[in-house]
Design an enzyme around this catalytic site. Structure first.
Site, PDB file in Angstrom:
ATOM      1  N   MET A 139       0.848  -1.196   0.000  1.00  0.00           N
ATOM      2  CA  MET A 139       0.000   0.000   0.000  1.00  0.00           C
ATOM      3  C   MET A 139       0.883   1.245   0.000  1.00  0.00           C
ATOM      4  SD  MET A 139      -3.449  -0.901   2.044  1.00  0.00           S
ATOM      5  CE  MET A 139      -2.862  -0.623   3.702  1.00  0.00           C
TER       6      MET A 139
ATOM      7  N   HIS B 168       9.349  -3.578   3.281  1.00  0.00           N
ATOM      8  CA  HIS B 168       8.918  -3.774   1.889  1.00  0.00           C
ATOM      9  C   HIS B 168      10.136  -4.046   0.992  1.00  0.00           C
ATOM     10  CE1 HIS B 168       5.634  -0.994   3.405  1.00  0.00           C
ATOM     11  NE2 HIS B 168       4.927  -1.994   2.924  1.00  0.00           N
TER      12      HIS B 168
ATOM     13  N   LYS C  92       5.210 -10.144   9.406  1.00  0.00           N
ATOM     14  CA  LYS C  92       4.667  -9.251  10.449  1.00  0.00           C
ATOM     15  C   LYS C  92       3.146  -9.333  10.441  1.00  0.00           C
ATOM     16  CE  LYS C  92       3.339  -5.201  10.864  1.00  0.00           C
ATOM     17  NZ  LYS C  92       2.914  -3.940  10.500  1.00  0.00           N
TER      18      LYS C  92
HETATM   19  O1  PAF Z   1      -0.095  -5.748   3.585  1.00  0.00           O
HETATM   20  C1  PAF Z   1      -0.532  -4.810   2.890  1.00  0.00           C
HETATM   21  O2  PAF Z   1       0.123  -3.782   2.692  1.00  0.00           O
HETATM   22  C2  PAF Z   1      -1.909  -4.940   2.270  1.00  0.00           C
HETATM   23  O3  PAF Z   1      -2.799  -5.557   3.130  1.00  0.00           O
HETATM   24  C3  PAF Z   1      -1.885  -5.613   0.879  1.00  0.00           C
HETATM   25  C4  PAF Z   1      -1.447  -7.053   0.975  1.00  0.00           C
HETATM   26  C5  PAF Z   1      -0.974  -4.849  -0.049  1.00  0.00           C
HETATM   27  C6  PAF Z   1      -3.304  -5.607   0.288  1.00  0.00           C
HETATM   28  O4  PAF Z   1      -3.781  -4.317   0.119  1.00  0.00           O
END
Ligand code: PAF
Length: 282
Positions: free
Chosen positions: A30, A37, A150
């Site tokens: 997101m 990430h 997490k």
């Molecule tokens: O973990 C996240 O950031 C969100 O839940 C995801 C998997 C991108 C779905 O919107």
């Protein structure tokens, strides 16, 4: 790095790659990217020939009154991070692309796995997650998809969706990345002021104590959870949402702790809800 905003652009590029026999990894996000990430992208780049990251703040996984509007949006910086880590394409659709007028489908897991832990305090959350992740799987057709441990419940729910709906995707869980005091990296950490940031260390402190108890043979889940509760209650600005010790795959509560169980917690620090967990290794 290619920046794609339409479904057709993504599909065209992925088809080209597949024609060349290349494997494709997907990292759904997101945005508001951090080292957690980045480590997902690193994992994908390591095992897949091409990596696609999606950046989409998915409105359907937020309940009324949650932080959809204030969720951090840092797209330019996200693209820099993705490019630095070897991502080949970012898919950044608008809400209208993902949910055009008349949209009327959803993916809902109907077993208890979605009702416990975060599902209990965020009703409908996992329906939104499954729907958007299912759409991303159909748009990108990845060979593998990478998710952080997490969000352990999210990972378990996605694995269940993939199994039950026969998605042809290998789901890969990646270890939690932590700050120096143990706080799990999260986009929501940016909400914490200085005092809250200090207090947030209590989550990791309670997990460390729990791990020590388990390592010394204390295997009664209620006892271990109580030690965590006392630790967190010692921090005046922390408020417990849940502390649970559950089976690692069904997420059903356990009485006696065994290998592979999940020790999970959600705690409000001020207005910010933080989650964390560890898997028991005996
Ligand atoms: O973990 C996240 O950031 C969100 O839940 C995801 C998997 C991108 C779905 O919107």
């Amino acid at each position: 790095m290619i920046i794609a905003v339409t479904v057709d652009d993504v599909r065209r590029q992925v088809k080209e790659w597949k024609k060349e026999g290349l494997s494709v990894g997907l990292v759904p996000t997101m945005g508001a990217l951090h080292e957690g990430h980045a480590s997902l992208v690193d994992s994908s780049v390591k095992v897949c020939d091409r990596t696609v990251a999606s950046v989409f703040v998915n409105p359907t996984q937020f309940s009324k009154g949650e932080d959809l509007d204030s969720y951090p949006r840092t797209f330019d910086r996200d693209c820099e991070i993705l490019e630095e880590h070897g991502c080949d394409m970012v898919f950044a659709p608008t809400v209208d692309v993902m949910y055009p007028e008349g949209f009327g489908a959803e993916i809902q897991i109907t077993t208890g796995i979605v009702n416990r832990l975060c599902g209990a305090s965020r009703p409908g959350h996992f329906k939104g997650v499954c729907t958007v992740v299912g759409k991303l799987f159909n748009i990108v057709s990845p060979d593998s998809a990478f998710f952080g441990e997490k969000d352990a419940q999210q990972l378990a729910v996605i694995r269940k969706m993939v199994k039950d709906l026969n998605f042809d995707v290998n789901v890969v869980g990646c270890p939690t990345v932590r700050e120096s005091d143990g706080l799990a990296k999260s986009s929501r950490n940016s909400y914490l002021n200085e005092e809250e940031r200090r207090a947030s260390g209590v989550l990791y402190k309670s997990m460390t104590l729990a791990r020590e108890c388990i390592d010394t043979g204390k295997l009664q889940a209620a006892e271990v959870a109580e030690i965590m509760r006392e630790t967190i209650e010692g921090e005046p600005i922390a408020e417990i949402d849940y502390i649970e010790i559950v089976d690692g795959s069904t997420l059903e509560p356990v009485e006696t702790i065994k290998n592979g169980d999940l020790v999970a917690l959600a705690v409000y620090i001020g207005n910010t809800r933080l989650i964390d967990n560890f898997t028991v290794s005996l």
